[in-house]
Write a protein that holds these residues in place. Sequence first.
Motif, PDB file in Angstrom:
ATOM      1  N   THR A   1       0.814  -1.218   0.000  1.00 25.90           N
ATOM      2  CA  THR A   1       0.000   0.000   0.000  1.00 25.90           C
ATOM      3  C   THR A   1       0.847   1.266   0.000  1.00 25.90           C
ATOM      4  O   THR A   1       0.356   2.328  -0.378  1.00 25.90           O
TER       5      THR A   1
ATOM      6  N   ARG B   1       3.172   3.658  -1.602  1.00 26.75           N
ATOM      7  CA  ARG B   1       3.561   3.916  -2.986  1.00 26.75           C
ATOM      8  C   ARG B   1       5.079   3.990  -3.162  1.00 26.75           C
ATOM      9  O   ARG B   1       5.597   3.761  -4.254  1.00 26.75           O
TER      10      ARG B   1
ATOM     11  N   ARG C   1       5.950   0.326  -3.977  1.00 29.94           N
ATOM     12  CA  ARG C   1       5.170  -0.453  -4.942  1.00 29.94           C
ATOM     13  C   ARG C   1       5.833  -0.373  -6.315  1.00 29.94           C
ATOM     14  O   ARG C   1       5.931   0.710  -6.901  1.00 29.94           O
TER      15      ARG C   1
ATOM     16  N   GLN D   1      11.257   4.732  -8.218  1.00 32.18           N
ATOM     17  CA  GLN D   1      11.175   5.597  -7.048  1.00 32.18           C
ATOM     18  C   GLN D   1      12.559   6.015  -6.568  1.00 32.18           C
ATOM     19  O   GLN D   1      12.759   7.157  -6.122  1.00 32.18           O
TER      20      GLN D   1
END
Length: 487
Positions: free
Chosen positions: A421, A423, A426, A461
């Motif tokens: 959950t 981000r 993920r 990321q």
Amino acid sequence: MGPLSPTRTMRLWGPRSLGVALGVFMTIGFALQLWGGPFHRRLPGLQLRQPLAPSPGSAVSSCLPRQRLVFLKTHKSGSSSVLNLLHRYGDRHGLRFALPARYQFGYPRLFQASRVKGYRPQGGGTKPPFHILCHHMRFNLKEVLQVMPSDSFFFSIVRDPAALARSAFSYYKSTSSAFRKAPSLAAFLANPRAFYRPGARGDHYARNLLWFDFGLPFPPEMKTKRGNTHPPRDPSLPQLNVLPSGTGPRAHHPLDPNAVFHPAPIVAGGHSQTSSPSSLDLGSSSFIQWSLAWLDSVFDLVLVAEYFDESLVLLADALCWGLDDVVGFMHNAQAGGEQGRGPVSNGGLTTEDGQLTARARAWNHLDWALYVHFNHSLWARINQYGQSRLESAVAELRAHREALAKHCLEGGEALDPKYITDRRFRPFQFGSGKVLGYVLRSGLSLADQEECERLATPELQYKDKLDAKQFPPTVSLPLKTSRILSP
């Protein structure tokens, strides 16, 4: 650059050296393209800087850690896991990355220095130099040397084309027109030319993807017009006598983008001779050997995905890093994929899988040549390093990875993305398979939280994090005006 001295000429073409200088031509229109110059690359000393547990009787190295790095991130070969360790190392040591504006350097086009964020041509600014170039690109040495110092450590990773084909078919099915039209990988490999068209959008993913990523030219018979169903003249690569690499120390010369370019020496009848693209039979094994010899002159080390942990030990050794610098988690792995990175053994395959493997290697015959060549060079280095010493280091690395996973991760392993959950952790979901990621355990100390976050952060990321750190957003100052501006 002036003429080569007799001493340097002897080094270039001596029997102990594969350091060569090649000129290669662009794949479109057979136009010439300059890749690199005359240089030798040495095999760096094989001693770990700070091993987690020193091997009995091993010598203590006095080498300095290498921090100027060029990593060619090949597709679907375990390269995202290597990228994570480079991100972490550079992040911890305050190194400067050569970053793309988005996430790739204009791929599938050849790399251009102008695509590096913050790049200034020589004399065009006083920005500090880059330390690490490691994001997706199609290799173009001349342009890379505009960005990175000539004495950088060049390395990459390859994977068995059969395993790569399975992963690529799932991941790029919506991107490659050839894969999209095929009902299954088995159907595609049974009659690939019913689906594959050279030059069609995304079809570079469907054949010899490693060769493409390395920026190598393709033999003329492979650059056929659409509708030509003739197979390549020389698809039987398992019998190729590829040139060995990494079998002994070589004198080190920095890469010179302005050097005089010469073709590679080709061994014929036991005697060395020089050849050029125009004089080679470009459909023959000589063309492949010529290309592999050029790669040997540029890359200090090529990892092999099927021997990933062994490769990491050799990488740490070559860079004079500690084993803890190369311990990490697997990234960008697909659910249900082949997460155990063992070599494909024909004896353990069903008849159907064996046939698919053979067909994948034949269809990707240039990639198979790359793989055979660099698998050979990896094992030459392993023998030089010492197999018992390597086994000890690999066991230590795996034990440390397992301990980190138990300490950092919920469940101690990668999870289905539906459970992620946050981000920040993920992974980007692409292709027909789910890409696994990580959830951190709660209750970690601040120091452990920071390190576990580095280990678990996916490549996109992490790239954004490095980008923000390297190019902090400017703060807009309020306008000094007394009148209201119109919207």
